[in-house]
Scaffold this active site. Structure first.
Site, short mmCIF file in Angstrom:
data_model
loop_
_atom_site.label_atom_id
_atom_site.label_comp_id
_atom_site.label_asym_id
_atom_site.label_seq_id
_atom_site.Cartn_x
_atom_site.Cartn_y
_atom_site.Cartn_z
CE LYS A 115 8.31 -4.18 -14.48
NZ LYS A 115 7.48 -4.74 -13.37
CB THR A 162 7.00 -2.71 -18.95
OG1 THR A 162 6.83 -1.60 -19.83
CG2 THR A 162 8.42 -2.63 -18.41
CG ASP A 163 5.72 -1.31 -24.15
OD1 ASP A 163 5.95 -0.73 -23.08
OD2 ASP A 163 4.96 -0.85 -25.02
CD GLU A 164 8.24 2.62 -20.06
OE1 GLU A 164 9.30 3.02 -19.56
OE2 GLU A 164 7.15 3.21 -19.91
CG LEU A 172 -2.03 -1.13 1.17
CD1 LEU A 172 -3.03 -0.96 2.32
CD2 LEU A 172 -2.79 -1.23 -0.16
CB THR A 173 3.41 2.52 -2.39
OG1 THR A 173 2.71 2.30 -3.62
CG2 THR A 173 4.37 1.37 -2.12
N PRO A 194 13.31 13.89 -19.29
CG PRO A 194 14.64 14.46 -17.47
CD PRO A 194 13.22 14.23 -17.86
CG ASP A 247 10.42 15.64 -23.88
OD1 ASP A 247 9.57 14.92 -23.31
OD2 ASP A 247 10.89 15.37 -25.00
NE ARG A 262 5.40 5.92 -24.04
CZ ARG A 262 6.46 6.54 -24.57
NH1 ARG A 262 6.64 6.56 -25.87
NH2 ARG A 262 7.34 7.14 -23.78
CE1 TYR A 289 8.17 0.45 -14.10
CE2 TYR A 289 8.33 1.05 -16.42
CZ TYR A 289 7.75 0.31 -15.42
OH TYR A 289 6.75 -0.60 -15.71
P1 NAD Z 1 0.62 0.66 -9.83
O1 NAD Z 1 1.67 1.66 -9.52
O2 NAD Z 1 -0.77 1.11 -10.09
O3 NAD Z 1 0.53 -0.41 -8.65
C1 NAD Z 1 1.68 -0.94 -8.02
C2 NAD Z 1 1.22 -1.69 -6.78
O4 NAD Z 1 2.38 -2.29 -6.18
C3 NAD Z 1 0.61 -0.77 -5.72
O5 NAD Z 1 -0.56 -1.37 -5.19
C4 NAD Z 1 1.70 -0.66 -4.65
O6 NAD Z 1 1.19 -0.45 -3.35
C5 NAD Z 1 2.38 -2.02 -4.79
N1 NAD Z 1 3.78 -2.01 -4.30
C6 NAD Z 1 4.74 -1.10 -4.65
N2 NAD Z 1 5.88 -1.40 -4.00
C7 NAD Z 1 5.63 -2.52 -3.26
C8 NAD Z 1 6.43 -3.32 -2.39
N3 NAD Z 1 7.71 -3.02 -2.14
N4 NAD Z 1 5.87 -4.40 -1.82
C9 NAD Z 1 4.56 -4.72 -2.06
N5 NAD Z 1 3.76 -3.99 -2.85
C10 NAD Z 1 4.29 -2.90 -3.46
O7 NAD Z 1 1.19 -0.20 -11.06
P2 NAD Z 1 0.41 -0.79 -12.32
O8 NAD Z 1 0.30 0.25 -13.33
O9 NAD Z 1 -0.77 -1.53 -11.83
O10 NAD Z 1 1.52 -1.83 -12.83
C11 NAD Z 1 1.54 -3.16 -12.34
C12 NAD Z 1 2.71 -3.88 -12.98
O11 NAD Z 1 2.55 -3.87 -14.39
C13 NAD Z 1 4.08 -3.27 -12.70
O12 NAD Z 1 4.99 -4.32 -12.51
C14 NAD Z 1 4.40 -2.48 -13.96
O13 NAD Z 1 5.79 -2.41 -14.15
C15 NAD Z 1 3.73 -3.34 -15.00
N6 NAD Z 1 3.28 -2.64 -16.22
C16 NAD Z 1 2.43 -1.57 -16.13
C17 NAD Z 1 1.96 -0.98 -17.28
C18 NAD Z 1 1.01 0.20 -17.25
O14 NAD Z 1 0.72 0.77 -18.32
N7 NAD Z 1 0.49 0.61 -16.09
C19 NAD Z 1 2.36 -1.48 -18.54
C20 NAD Z 1 3.24 -2.55 -18.58
C21 NAD Z 1 3.67 -3.14 -17.41
O1 DAU Z 2 4.83 1.09 -21.86
C1 DAU Z 2 4.46 0.50 -20.64
C2 DAU Z 2 4.70 1.48 -19.53
O2 DAU Z 2 3.70 2.48 -19.70
C3 DAU Z 2 4.65 0.88 -18.14
O3 DAU Z 2 5.69 -0.04 -17.99
C4 DAU Z 2 4.74 1.96 -17.08
O4 DAU Z 2 4.54 1.39 -15.80
C5 DAU Z 2 3.66 3.00 -17.34
O5 DAU Z 2 3.80 4.06 -16.42
C6 DAU Z 2 3.76 3.52 -18.76
O6 DAU Z 2 4.97 4.30 -18.97
P1 DAU Z 2 4.96 5.61 -19.92
O7 DAU Z 2 6.10 6.45 -19.56
O8 DAU Z 2 4.79 5.23 -21.34
O9 DAU Z 2 3.56 6.20 -19.44
P2 DAU Z 2 3.11 7.64 -18.92
O10 DAU Z 2 1.64 7.53 -18.68
O11 DAU Z 2 3.96 8.16 -17.83
O12 DAU Z 2 3.34 8.53 -20.22
C7 DAU Z 2 2.79 8.18 -21.48
C8 DAU Z 2 3.30 9.17 -22.52
O13 DAU Z 2 2.73 10.45 -22.24
C9 DAU Z 2 4.79 9.36 -22.48
O14 DAU Z 2 5.27 9.61 -23.79
C10 DAU Z 2 4.98 10.62 -21.64
C11 DAU Z 2 3.74 11.43 -21.98
N1 DAU Z 2 3.23 12.31 -20.90
C12 DAU Z 2 3.01 11.76 -19.68
C13 DAU Z 2 2.52 12.52 -18.64
C14 DAU Z 2 2.31 11.92 -17.26
C15 DAU Z 2 2.92 13.63 -21.16
O15 DAU Z 2 3.08 14.13 -22.29
N2 DAU Z 2 2.43 14.41 -20.13
C16 DAU Z 2 2.23 13.91 -18.88
O16 DAU Z 2 1.80 14.68 -17.98
#
Ligand code: NAD
Ligand code: DAU
Length: 344
Positions: free
Chosen positions: A152, A123-125, A35-36, A272, A270, A212, A148
């Site tokens: 991963k 993740t695709d990143e 629960l961060t 970094p 932007d 994206r 990040y």
């Molecule tokens: P999120 O940030 O919404 O949720 C992360 C969860 O992990 C939270 O509930 C947090 O409390 C918990 N957590 C963080 N640190 C912890 C710790 N040390 N111990 C136990 N719990 C902890 O993330 P999300 O967007 O749901 O992503 C979930 C997973 O999917 C991640 O591994 C992320 O890298 C991956 N992912 C996300 C996306 C995306 O677009 N959101 C895309 C590809 C992959």
């Molecule tokens: O591709 C998968 C990843 O997608 C996951 O692994 C990550 O957990 C998830 O956070 C996400 O990463 P991105 O960096 O692609 O997502 P984000 O939503 O932060 O940003 C999406 C795009 O939008 C990116 O090019 C940055 C841009 N952006 C983001 C924010 C928050 C903006 O232009 N303005 C913003 O305020």
């Protein structure tokens, strides 16, 4: 099947738990979450009393608590992570702890307990910045750009080393950008939607032409369940929405759907090291596991806008103290100089 789900109180984890409880009545789920700021039990309010669901608060870096939670489980699905790229740039330490050390801790306990299935959510990143027109498949090189994505990629390599060295039956999914209900509004889509709802500016990083691949979280959850049940140990599976768009196009589409003026677009400094393009090839999911995304972006965007508009109490809660100071720190004055917004 008894499954330990790490990070189940976050965005994708909570959608996955609700999906599995609805689809698999004989699965028992234990949600293990620290629960961060990103974890929120309100995401799971509607299943809190489900007899097949339990919650344990704990850190994945804490081996003793992890072991107590994992004992007796058939499978682990590892979502827990520090998931936001921007935060990882300004404060990498918790990202390295959770994403690398936390994954290592889970792998060690899973190895000791001989867990039958370990599904690591990546993740695709990890494939890094693609050249225009290029797509990444599962064998593309790992070239992460941010703390990040490097964390991963490091975790992925650790998982694969446990497959090879200790025969841990692990699989990995690498998905593209998820969107949908319950996403914390630090991420692009919910940030744009929630700002637009309040007629506030939409901060576009750089020229907004970064691409994206957008995937509805429900499609990802179906894919993850498929990989859990049918994926081959030691394999990586890309899960993408196959809908690749520039950020600016998405922002404009949102404004149009929400009946807001384009003057709300605000170009800011932007990120970094900002990757220009992510795009996945997902043939393996389609051919091997008969999976493909079902939710069209246009429909998914409409549904997501409606969800945020109808969940004002949830939104007010998650946009409380921590979010307000985060937003002030990273966005106020961002257009002048990035240095001004990097916390001291
Ligand atoms: P999120 O940030 O919404 O949720 C992360 C969860 O992990 C939270 O509930 C947090 O409390 C918990 N957590 C963080 N640190 C912890 C710790 N040390 N111990 C136990 N719990 C902890 O993330 P999300 O967007 O749901 O992503 C979930 C997973 O999917 C991640 O591994 C992320 O890298 C991956 N992912 C996300 C996306 C995306 O677009 N959101 C895309 C590809 C992959
Ligand atoms: O591709 C998968 C990843 O997608 C996951 O692994 C990550 O957990 C998830 O956070 C996400 O990463 P991105 O960096 O692609 O997502 P984000 O939503 O932060 O940003 C999406 C795009 O939008 C990116 O090019 C940055 C841009 N952006 C983001 C924010 C928050 C903006 O232009 N303005 C913003 O305020």
């Amino acid at each position: 099947m008894k499954i330990l789900v790490t990070g189940g109180a976050g965005f994708i984890g909570s959608n996955f738990i609700r999906h599995v409880l609805a689809e698999r009545k004989d699965y028992e789920l234990i949600n293990y979450d620290k629960l961060t700021y990103a974890g929120n039990l309100a995401n799971l309010a509607e299943v809190a009393e489900d007899p097949n669901y339990t919650f344990i608060r704990g850190d994945i870096c804490d081996a003793a608590t992890v072991e107590a939670a994992m004992r007796g489980c058939d499978a682990v699905i590892h979502f827990a992570a520090e998931s936001h790229v921007d935060r990882s740039i300004y404060e990498p330490a918790p990202v390295i702890d959770t994403n690398i050390k936390g994954t290592f801790t889970l792998l060690e306990v899973a190895r000791a307990l001989r867990v039958e299935r370990f599904l690591h959510i990546s993740t695709d990143e990890v494939y890094g910045d693609l050249t225009p027109g290029d797509f990444a498949d599962e064998s593309s090189p790992l070239q992460p750009s941010s703390p990040y994505s490097a964390s991963k990629a490091g975790a992925d390599l650790l998982v694969l080393s446990y497959v090879r060295t200790y025969a841990l039956p692990a699989v990995i999914t690498r998905s593209s950008n998820n969107y949908g209900p319950y996403q914390f509004p630090e991420k692009f889509l919910p940030l744009m939607i929630t700002n637009a709802l309040e007629h506030k500016p939409l901060p576009i990083y750089g020229d907004g032409k970064q691409q994206r691949d957008w995937l509805h979280v429900e499609d990802n959850c179906r894919g993850i369940l498929r990989v859990l049940e049918k994926g081959r140990a030691g394999e990586v599976y890309n899960i993408g929405g196959l809908d690749i768009e520039e950020n600016l196009t998405i922002a404009r589409r949102l404004l149009n759907l929400m009946n807001r003026p384009e003057s709300l677009l605000s170009y800011v400094k932007d990120r970094p090291g900002h990757d220009r393009r992510y795009a996945l090839r997902c043939e393996k999911m389609r051919v091997e596991l008969s999976w493909k995304p079902m939710i069209l972006l246009e429909n998914g965007l409409r549904q997501t806008i409606e969800w945020y508009a109808n969940h004002t109490a949830w939104l007010a809660d998650v946009r409380g103290g921590e979010y307000r100071s985060y937003y002030a720190k990273y966005y106020e004055n961002r257009d002048s100089s990035l240095r001004d917004v990097v916390p001291s």
